[in-house]
Motif scaffolding. Structure first.
Motif, PDB file in Angstrom:
ATOM      1  N   PRO A 194       5.517   4.200   3.561  1.00 40.23           N
ATOM      2  CA  PRO A 194       4.434   5.605   4.423  1.00 40.23           C
ATOM      3  C   PRO A 194       3.434   4.895   5.137  1.00 40.23           C
ATOM      4  N   SER A 195       2.890   5.605   6.127  1.00 41.00           N
ATOM      5  CA  SER A 195       2.122   5.136   7.116  1.00 41.00           C
ATOM      6  C   SER A 195       0.724   5.469   6.568  1.00 41.00           C
ATOM      7  N   VAL A 196       0.428   4.304   5.640  1.00 44.51           N
ATOM      8  CA  VAL A 196      -0.936   4.507   4.615  1.00 44.51           C
ATOM      9  C   VAL A 196      -1.765   3.370   4.845  1.00 44.51           C
ATOM     10  N   THR A 197      -2.923   3.257   4.565  1.00 46.26           N
ATOM     11  CA  THR A 197      -3.569   2.020   4.199  1.00 46.26           C
ATOM     12  C   THR A 197      -4.148   2.161   2.820  1.00 46.26           C
ATOM     13  N   SER A 198      -3.305   1.260   2.053  1.00 43.12           N
ATOM     14  CA  SER A 198      -3.481   1.363   0.712  1.00 43.12           C
ATOM     15  C   SER A 198      -3.358  -0.099  -0.025  1.00 43.12           C
ATOM     16  N   VAL A 199      -3.882  -0.297  -1.342  1.00 42.74           N
ATOM     17  CA  VAL A 199      -3.634  -1.371  -2.070  1.00 42.74           C
ATOM     18  C   VAL A 199      -2.914  -0.911  -3.160  1.00 42.74           C
ATOM     19  N   VAL A 200      -1.780  -1.532  -3.583  1.00 40.67           N
ATOM     20  CA  VAL A 200      -0.804  -1.367  -4.803  1.00 40.67           C
ATOM     21  C   VAL A 200      -1.062  -2.673  -5.496  1.00 40.67           C
ATOM     22  N   TRP A 201      -0.845  -2.406  -6.855  1.00 40.11           N
ATOM     23  CA  TRP A 201      -0.944  -3.337  -7.838  1.00 40.11           C
ATOM     24  C   TRP A 201      -0.079  -3.332  -8.838  1.00 40.11           C
TER      25      TRP A 201
END
Length: 259
Positions: A194-201
């Motif tokens: 998805p066109s997001v600004t994100s941190v996934v961990w």
């Protein structure tokens, strides 16, 4: 997934896995289908008629699993005669030969090991992909009926998903294991981020986590603050900019974006 098996059954199919897994698949196919197994740019074994086996090897080349010899050549396939090849020292002569073959057959012009032109029908496309988790993420590519057959044959014993044209058609399993399948689909380009600004961990105690941001700088600060105790990815505008950690936990974190 270090080894790839290709076989022909109403089009070229493929199965990727570790060495033991892939050899198991190769032998399980028996003598009913033309097939080959490749790894590290080499053909480890092959079986079948020249025509059908050649289609398997051709798909391996298209997928980048095998290299093209450094030749200048024209290759073509006429249904009456099968696959043919003519080498040339002069690229211009090869180009003339390619043009002279007309449009009654599939053909490719290769200059110094690089495909410069191609024309004709492909094998039926492998339009659907099934992913499942069994000591790592596995995948099976095929046509619609073939892929759905694989998906249903897996039953309820494994987390799994089936994707096509950038969409999840079905998914099953616990969030953790299913997420790893979806994460691999993203890594393979079968699903988009998805066109997001994100941190996934991914922390083993809590599973996959996600935090979205409007400001890329804030996302980068969050990514850095997570330290090195967990797998993590920094996503800016739908693009992976940084990643850290072991592959499987990273897949679970990435898959959380589309669950």
């Amino acid at each position: 997934m270090s080894h790839t098996v290709y076989w022909h059954n109403q089009g070229v199919r493929k199965h990727e896995g570790g060495e033991a897994d892939a050899w198991g698949k190769y032998h399980a196919l028996g003598g009913g289908w033309a097939k080959c197994i490749v790894s590290d740019g080499a053909i480890l074994a092959q079986y079948g008629s020249r025509d059908w086996e050649g289609r398997c090897l051709g798909q391996a080349i298209k997928d980048g699993k095998l290299g093209i010899p450094s030749v200048t050549s024209v290759v073509w396939h006429a249904f009456a005669d099968g696959a043919k090849r003519e080498d040339s020292k002069d690229p211009m002569e090869a180009a003339i030969k390619y043009g002279a073959l007309g449009k009654d057959m599939a053909k490719l012009l290769i200059i110094d090991g690089v495909i410069r032109e191609e024309y004709g029908h492909e094998e039926p496309k492998m339009s659907h992909t099934v992913y499942w988790h069994n000591q790592g993420v596995r995948k099976h590519e095929g046509g619609e009926a073939d892929a759905w057959g694989k998906y249903h044959a897996l039953g309820g014993g494994w987390a799994k998903c089936i994707v096509s044209d950038g969409a999840i058609l079905a998914q099953y399993g616990s969030r953790d294991w299913e997420g790893r399948c979806l994460g691999q689909a993203i890594k393979d380009g079968k699903l988009g981020i998805p066109s997001v600004t994100s941190v996934v961990w991914y922390a083993f105690a809590d599973g996959a986590e996600r935090e979205d941001f409007k400001d890329p700088m804030e996302a980068a600060i969050k990514y850095g603050a997570l330290g090195k105790d967990m797998a993590k990815l920094l996503i800016i505008g739908g693009v992976i900019r940084e990643e850290y950690g072991h592959e499987e936990p990273k897949l679970a974190a990435l898959g959380g974006l589309v669950q």
